[in-house]
Write a protein that holds these residues in place. Structure first.
Motif, short mmCIF file in Angstrom:
data_model
loop_
_atom_site.label_atom_id
_atom_site.label_comp_id
_atom_site.label_asym_id
_atom_site.label_seq_id
_atom_site.Cartn_x
_atom_site.Cartn_y
_atom_site.Cartn_z
N GLU A 1 0.84 -1.17 0.07
CA GLU A 1 0.03 -0.03 0.05
C GLU A 1 0.68 1.31 -0.06
N ASN A 2 2.04 1.08 0.45
CA ASN A 2 3.09 2.23 0.38
C ASN A 2 4.03 2.29 -0.83
N ASP A 3 3.83 1.34 -1.68
CA ASP A 3 4.68 1.35 -2.75
C ASP A 3 4.06 1.84 -4.13
N PRO A 4 4.51 2.80 -4.43
CA PRO A 4 3.66 3.80 -5.69
C PRO A 4 3.96 2.98 -6.84
N ASP A 5 4.71 2.04 -6.97
CA ASP A 5 5.15 1.26 -8.27
C ASP A 5 4.31 -0.06 -8.25
N TYR A 6 3.82 -0.60 -7.03
CA TYR A 6 3.21 -1.72 -7.13
C TYR A 6 1.74 -1.58 -7.83
N LYS A 7 1.45 -2.57 -8.35
CA LYS A 7 -0.06 -2.89 -9.17
C LYS A 7 -0.09 -4.32 -9.36
N VAL A 8 -1.23 -4.75 -9.22
CA VAL A 8 -1.59 -6.20 -9.38
C VAL A 8 -1.71 -6.66 -11.15
N HIS A 9 -1.80 -7.81 -11.30
CA HIS A 9 -2.20 -7.94 -12.94
C HIS A 9 -3.32 -8.51 -12.68
N THR A 10 -4.30 -7.94 -13.43
CA THR A 10 -5.92 -8.49 -13.46
C THR A 10 -6.13 -9.65 -14.43
N GLY A 11 -5.26 -10.05 -15.35
CA GLY A 11 -5.28 -11.43 -16.37
C GLY A 11 -6.15 -11.23 -17.19
N ASN A 12 -6.35 -9.74 -17.64
CA ASN A 12 -7.36 -9.54 -18.85
C ASN A 12 -6.31 -8.88 -19.76
N SER A 13 -5.28 -8.47 -19.46
CA SER A 13 -4.21 -7.95 -20.43
C SER A 13 -3.01 -9.16 -20.55
N ASP A 14 -2.14 -9.30 -21.53
CA ASP A 14 -1.01 -10.43 -21.58
C ASP A 14 -0.15 -10.29 -20.33
N PRO A 15 0.01 -11.35 -19.69
CA PRO A 15 -0.22 -12.78 -19.97
C PRO A 15 -1.78 -12.94 -19.23
N LYS A 16 -2.56 -13.31 -20.21
CA LYS A 16 -4.01 -13.65 -19.66
C LYS A 16 -4.15 -15.00 -18.82
N GLY A 17 -5.26 -15.17 -18.08
CA GLY A 17 -5.74 -16.31 -17.27
C GLY A 17 -6.89 -15.94 -16.72
N PHE A 18 -6.91 -15.42 -15.52
CA PHE A 18 -8.09 -15.24 -14.56
C PHE A 18 -8.75 -14.13 -15.43
N GLY A 19 -10.20 -14.29 -15.35
CA GLY A 19 -10.82 -13.16 -16.07
C GLY A 19 -11.48 -12.14 -15.13
N HIS A 20 -12.57 -12.67 -14.14
CA HIS A 20 -13.43 -11.85 -13.32
C HIS A 20 -14.05 -12.79 -12.39
N VAL A 21 -14.67 -12.06 -11.51
CA VAL A 21 -15.66 -12.47 -10.41
C VAL A 21 -16.84 -11.71 -10.96
N CYS A 22 -18.08 -12.26 -10.29
CA CYS A 22 -19.41 -11.79 -10.98
C CYS A 22 -20.20 -11.63 -9.65
N ILE A 23 -20.95 -10.79 -9.38
CA ILE A 23 -22.09 -10.54 -8.59
C ILE A 23 -23.68 -10.38 -9.44
N SER A 24 -24.51 -11.01 -8.99
CA SER A 24 -25.91 -10.99 -9.35
C SER A 24 -26.63 -9.80 -8.65
N VAL A 25 -27.53 -9.02 -9.10
CA VAL A 25 -28.21 -7.79 -8.15
C VAL A 25 -29.44 -7.82 -8.63
N ASP A 26 -30.44 -7.09 -7.87
CA ASP A 26 -31.59 -7.27 -7.95
C ASP A 26 -32.11 -6.16 -9.29
N ASN A 27 -31.43 -5.15 -9.18
CA ASN A 27 -31.85 -4.07 -10.27
C ASN A 27 -30.36 -3.55 -10.72
N ILE A 28 -30.12 -4.08 -12.09
CA ILE A 28 -28.88 -3.76 -12.57
C ILE A 28 -28.58 -2.31 -12.92
#
Length: 319
Positions: free
Chosen positions: A80-107
């Motif tokens: 949290e204190n490292d300005p250069d730290y960022k996670v890899h979300t999996g949706n740009s190369d190299p790909k793998g994991f895509g997403h989590v999903c929630i369902s809602v009453d009124n989208i």
């Protein structure tokens, strides 16, 4: 007594985060509750377990190992204190994991509430061809798909949304060879293939697995699984299985982001014996390392699958 896969649960999906306070705030904003926190100062990381826990939730009040639809956020001290730290979300190369999903009453109302709070979107309802799904972005940029539990025409007249009705519906990972992956999750993990969605025009298929039964079809434009939790979505892009050099990123090699999915089992020792008999590839056996209360197996794409004891069925660990 032999392990019974029909008693297994798809317990959680783990995501590494930069700043846990910011991330927990986001998931609480979409209605989730911090149901457990495990601190590991000796190895400098903490884990936060979030789930829907209101009286109307699927797993309300249950022990965290006896649930489905949990998101585990892992924080490595100092990021949290490292300005250069960022996670890899999996949706740009190299790909793998895509997403989590929630369902809602009124989208429509749910998306407006997120937008009004200043959260960003990868895809708004009005973007592109698919007007019945959206993708919000959590503070680290992970994609959070939003689907409706009701047809759009039923909710367009109202402007309110009730987060106590939301569900942590599914987790999506990309797979190279659907035959191998489906065989693994059904035969090895004991999951059921509950729905297949073929999108030939865009050259991909979606396969939904869970420990529940296949749901009956519902209203047009609404997933019949929208009210459920604990679904795994496998996405197969046509042709990847024919490329000997093709592989997906597991999220644990650099660049890191998504870490694993987790199954809670009826009897941890017996389940691991069963996996051994099935010839799985191990990342960590129960006897490896310091932590004797978890194991990790690998799926055909190398994604890590944590195995833990469902403490309701058999007490083993003081989680």
């Amino acid at each position: 007594m032999a392990s019974n896969p029909s008693k297994y649960k798809f317990n959680h999906s783990m995501l590494r985060v930069k700043d846990p306070q910011v991330s927990v705030k986001f998931y609480e904003f979409i209605g989730m509750k911090l149901i457990n926190k495990i601190q590991n100062p000796d190895v400098k990381f903490d884990v936060y377990f979030l789930a829907y826990d209101t009286p109307s939730a699927v797993s309300a009040g249950k022990h965290w190992t006896d649930r489905e639809g949990i998101i585990e956020l892992t924080h490595n001290y100092g990021t949290e204190n490292d300005p250069d730290y960022k996670v890899h979300t999996g949706n740009s190369d190299p790909k793998g994991f895509g997403h989590v999903c929630i369902s809602v009453d009124n989208i429509q109302a749910a998306c407006k509430r997120l937008e009004d709070a200043g959260y960003r979107f990868q895809k708004k309802l009005t973007d592109g061809r698919m007007r019945h799904i959206a993708f919000a972005l959590d503070p680290d940029g992970y994609w959070v798909e939003i689907i409706g539990q009701k047809p759009l025409e039923e909710t367009e007249a109202t402007t309110t949304t009730d987060v106590t009705t939301y569900r942590m519906n599914h987790t999506m990972i990309r797979v190279k060879d659907p035959e191998k992956s489906l065989a693994f999750y059904q035969d090895i993990c004991g999951m059921n293939l509950v729905r297949t969605h073929e999108v030939a025009a865009a050259s991909f298929n979606l396969y939904f697995l869970s420990y529940g039964a296949s749901p009956a079809d519902g209203p047009s434009g609404v997933s019949p699984m929208a009210g459920q939790e604990g679904l795994l979505e496998l996405t197969w892009n046509y042709g990847t299985e024919k490329d000997a050099d093709f592989k997906y990123h597991d999220g644990n090699a650099e660049p890191q982001g998504f870490g694993h999915i987790c199954l809670a089992v009826d009897d941890l020792e017996e389940a691991c014996k069963r996996f051994e008999e099935k010839g799985v590839n191990w990342r960590k056996r129960l006897t490896d390392g310091r932590m004797k209360n978890i194991a990790f197996i690998l799926d055909p794409d190398g994604y890590w699958i944590e195995i833990v004891q469902n403490e309701k069925l058999k007490q083993r660990s003081n989680w």
